[in-house]
Design an enzyme around this catalytic site. Structure first.
Site, mmCIF file in Angstrom:
data_model
loop_
_atom_site.group_PDB
_atom_site.id
_atom_site.type_symbol
_atom_site.label_atom_id
_atom_site.label_comp_id
_atom_site.label_asym_id
_atom_site.label_seq_id
_atom_site.Cartn_x
_atom_site.Cartn_y
_atom_site.Cartn_z
ATOM 1 N N CYS A 1 135.960 -21.539 20.760
ATOM 2 C CA CYS A 1 134.683 -20.853 21.020
ATOM 3 C C CYS A 1 134.470 -19.586 20.195
ATOM 4 O O CYS A 1 133.545 -19.531 19.374
ATOM 5 C CB CYS A 1 134.589 -20.507 22.495
ATOM 6 S SG CYS A 1 134.636 -21.961 23.549
HETATM 7 N N1 LIG Z 1 137.351 -25.523 25.532
HETATM 8 C C1 LIG Z 1 136.701 -24.555 26.131
HETATM 9 O O1 LIG Z 1 137.334 -23.693 26.748
HETATM 10 C C2 LIG Z 1 135.192 -24.432 26.098
HETATM 11 C C3 LIG Z 1 134.596 -23.433 26.876
HETATM 12 C C4 LIG Z 1 133.214 -23.331 26.892
HETATM 13 C C5 LIG Z 1 132.452 -24.190 26.106
HETATM 14 N N2 LIG Z 1 133.038 -25.145 25.337
HETATM 15 C C6 LIG Z 1 132.161 -26.042 24.567
HETATM 16 O O2 LIG Z 1 132.170 -27.324 25.178
HETATM 17 C C7 LIG Z 1 132.064 -28.347 24.180
HETATM 18 C C8 LIG Z 1 133.227 -29.312 24.304
HETATM 19 O O3 LIG Z 1 134.431 -28.594 24.076
HETATM 20 P P1 LIG Z 1 135.853 -29.144 24.504
HETATM 21 O O4 LIG Z 1 136.782 -27.996 24.400
HETATM 22 O O5 LIG Z 1 135.791 -29.891 25.791
HETATM 23 O O6 LIG Z 1 136.128 -30.181 23.313
HETATM 24 P P2 LIG Z 1 137.284 -31.290 23.218
HETATM 25 O O7 LIG Z 1 137.505 -31.539 21.779
HETATM 26 O O8 LIG Z 1 138.434 -30.903 24.104
HETATM 27 O O9 LIG Z 1 136.630 -32.573 23.886
HETATM 28 C C9 LIG Z 1 135.552 -33.247 23.358
HETATM 29 C C10 LIG Z 1 135.647 -34.718 23.744
HETATM 30 O O10 LIG Z 1 134.487 -35.376 23.232
HETATM 31 C C11 LIG Z 1 134.889 -36.630 22.750
HETATM 32 N N3 LIG Z 1 133.885 -37.120 21.805
HETATM 33 C C12 LIG Z 1 133.716 -36.789 20.509
HETATM 34 N N4 LIG Z 1 132.668 -37.439 20.003
HETATM 35 C C13 LIG Z 1 132.149 -38.189 20.995
HETATM 36 C C14 LIG Z 1 131.064 -39.096 21.072
HETATM 37 N N5 LIG Z 1 130.289 -39.350 20.013
HETATM 38 N N6 LIG Z 1 130.832 -39.687 22.250
HETATM 39 C C15 LIG Z 1 131.621 -39.447 23.338
HETATM 40 N N7 LIG Z 1 132.676 -38.605 23.313
HETATM 41 C C16 LIG Z 1 132.924 -37.994 22.159
HETATM 42 C C17 LIG Z 1 136.252 -36.394 22.152
HETATM 43 O O11 LIG Z 1 136.989 -37.587 22.034
HETATM 44 C C18 LIG Z 1 136.863 -35.420 23.179
HETATM 45 O O12 LIG Z 1 137.522 -36.119 24.205
HETATM 46 C C19 LIG Z 1 132.003 -27.610 22.848
HETATM 47 O O13 LIG Z 1 130.672 -27.432 22.471
HETATM 48 C C20 LIG Z 1 132.629 -26.262 23.159
HETATM 49 O O14 LIG Z 1 132.131 -25.258 22.299
HETATM 50 C C21 LIG Z 1 134.401 -25.283 25.330
#
Ligand SMILES: NC(=O)c1ccc[n+]([C@@H]2O[C@H](COP(=O)([O-])OP(=O)(O)OC[C@H]3O[C@@H](n4cnc5c(N)ncnc54)[C@H](O)[C@@H]3O)[C@@H](O)[C@H]2O)c1
Length: 438
Positions: free
Chosen positions: A276
């Site tokens: 992030c």
């Molecule tokens: N990790 C955090 O602490 C956090 C906190 C707040 C916001 N976010 C935001 O949340 C969002 C997700 O982050 P995350 O950390 O969970 O990411 P991540 O990489 O852990 O998980 C994303 C998931 O999406 C899947 N994916 C990718 N392309 C896809 C598709 N076309 N269809 C279906 N699934 C698909 C991946 O396989 C993965 O399992 C991002 O925008 C991030 O900025 C993350």
């Protein structure tokens, strides 16, 4: 006037008969799915990664701080299962998108995951569904990208299909807050969308905070992360200055934090990490150009924060030099390779850049991290290394020990006693003859 689609959907959400489909089962999507399942909803997870789907359906966790028992229990109660089959999206009442939003090689927003997910979902959307985007992104994404795609399918937003943006605020490893207890901001494409959005989240989240538009909700998330990036940047700017002035900046921050109003403590470190804070601010920088504006605070904080790994390396080289040793050929132990303490998440970890810079200058680098027995595969970095167990002999066998991530599991007394030289990027050690702040 309430449309049939809206009343039916509201009824299904409020009675918990709705099927919730979380798309993207990573750090955000997995805990959100479990929260819905534990609050009495049926949840269908959708992901393109068959390994994650298989793990969920076998009751296995792939995220260290998420207990496998929670997944197994939800499986057993038939409240949560996962699939790679996007056609099943038509079964869902609510679709919640939690897919990655990284930067591309030019440090510009990469919406390919959002677009890819939408392309896979679009044929299976139906009347009376709500779609919520949770991925962090720039203001305008929901209206400019998602809305036209859904309208092209013939739906009327706010009447027979509902669209909202609700940013995720997950803080992996935070023992004080979980998905339910972190207030949730949301903005709808129309007021009817906001109304349905509130019903979607208030079943599982203690406090829902509606704002006037999807743009305001998108900007809220960016503001939160920009606030952190800029303030951490300020502390990182003050760190070398305090060092030169012979002042312990951590002592100063602790003292300032006793002020009961008007000051929020932020801490310097070896650089920014995680999915992030190093990334999200630049989503706004990019969008601001469309309006002929420059986000100078964001750029400056980015400049200072990205220079920190090089500062750590310089402090290490100077400390070794004072012991008549060169970085080239020195044996160095890096403690903690995760991007922050007590998590098994390596994304954008500044420790890895520190390791690379040290190795490029000829140091023999090893690491110790209780969360990674083996240096994990990363897109842009690779080290063929295993985590070293910490002991008096191991610590004494290095020329210097560099603390990059201060996991609670480290034995700091042992480290302080046996490391010949300590480069401390986290303010964990009290000032002393062998402790160098970096
Ligand atoms: N990790 C955090 O602490 C956090 C906190 C707040 C916001 N976010 C935001 O949340 C969002 C997700 O982050 P995350 O950390 O969970 O990411 P991540 O990489 O852990 O998980 C994303 C998931 O999406 C899947 N994916 C990718 N392309 C896809 C598709 N076309 N269809 C279906 N699934 C698909 C991946 O396989 C993965 O399992 C991002 O925008 C991030 O900025 C993350």
């Amino acid at each position: 006037m309430l449309t049939m689609s809206k009343t039916t959907l509201l009824d299904r959400l409020q009675s918990k008969h709705a099927l919730i489909s979380v798309v993207g089962l990573g750090y955000v999507g997995l805990p959100l799915s479990l929260t819905y399942a534990e609050k009495g909803f049926r949840v269908l997870g959708i992901d393109i990664d068959p390994n994650k789907v298989k793990a969920i359906n076998s009751g296995i966790s792939y995220i260290q701080h998420i207990n496998a028992e929670r997944i197994a229990k939800a499986n057993l109660e038939k409240s949560f299962c996962a699939t790679t089959d996007f056609s099943r999206a038509s079964e869902a009442d609510a679709l919640i998108l939690c897919v990655p939003t990284p930067l591309n090689q030019y440090r510009e927003p990469d919406l390919s995951f959002i677009r890819g997910t939408m392309a896979s979902l679009l044929p299976f959307l139906r009347q009376g569904q709500i779609l919520s985007l949770e991925s962090t992104t720039y203001p305008g994404t929901t209206e400019e990208e998602l809305r036209p795609m859904i309208e092209d399918r013939g739906f009327v937003i706010g009447q027979d299909f509902f669209l909202i943006y609700s940013p995720e605020r997950e803080d992996p490893g935070n023992a004080h807050f979980n998905t339910s207890t972190i207030p949730k901001v949301l903005g709808g494409s129309t007021s009817a969308c906001t109304h349905v959005g509130i019903a979607l989240y208030e079943q599982v989240i203690n406090q829902v905070v509606p704002v006037s538009s999807t743009r305001a909700a998108e900007m809220t998330k960016l503001l939160e992360n920009i606030h952190r990036a800029v303030n951490i940047g300020l502390m990182n700017e003050l760190k070398p200055l305090a060092e030169r002035m012979g002042i312990d900046l951590y002592e100063v921050i602790r003292a300032a934090a006793t002020k009961p109003f008007g000051f929020v403590p932020y801490y310097p470190g070896p650089g920014l990490g995680g999915h992030c804070i190093p990334i999200d601010p630049f989503y706004l920088t990019w969008k601001a150009r469309e309006y002929g504006m420059h986000t100078r605070f964001i750029e400056l904080a980015g400049e200072i924060n990205t220079a920190m790994p090089a500062y750590v390396v310089q402090q290490t080289a100077d400390a070794l030099n004072r012991c008549r040793k060169a970085l080239n050929g020195s044996r160095l132990l890096v403690l903690g390779i995760a991007y922050k303490k007590n998590v098994d998440d390596m994304r954008e970890s500044p420790a890895v850049e520190v390791m690379e810079l040290l190795a490029a200058k000829g140091a023999a680098v090893q690491y110790s991290d209780p969360f990674f027995d083996v240096f994990p595969p990363m897109r842009e970095h690779s080290f063929d290394l295993h985590s070293l167990p910490l002991s008096a002999e191991v610590l004494a066998g290095f020329d210097a020990v560099v603390l990059t991530t201060d996991h609670d599991a480290f034995d700091y007394g042992l480290i302080e006693q046996h490391a010949p030289l300590l480069i401390d990027t986290r303010g964990r050690f009290s000032p002393g003859p062998k402790v160098v702040k970096a």
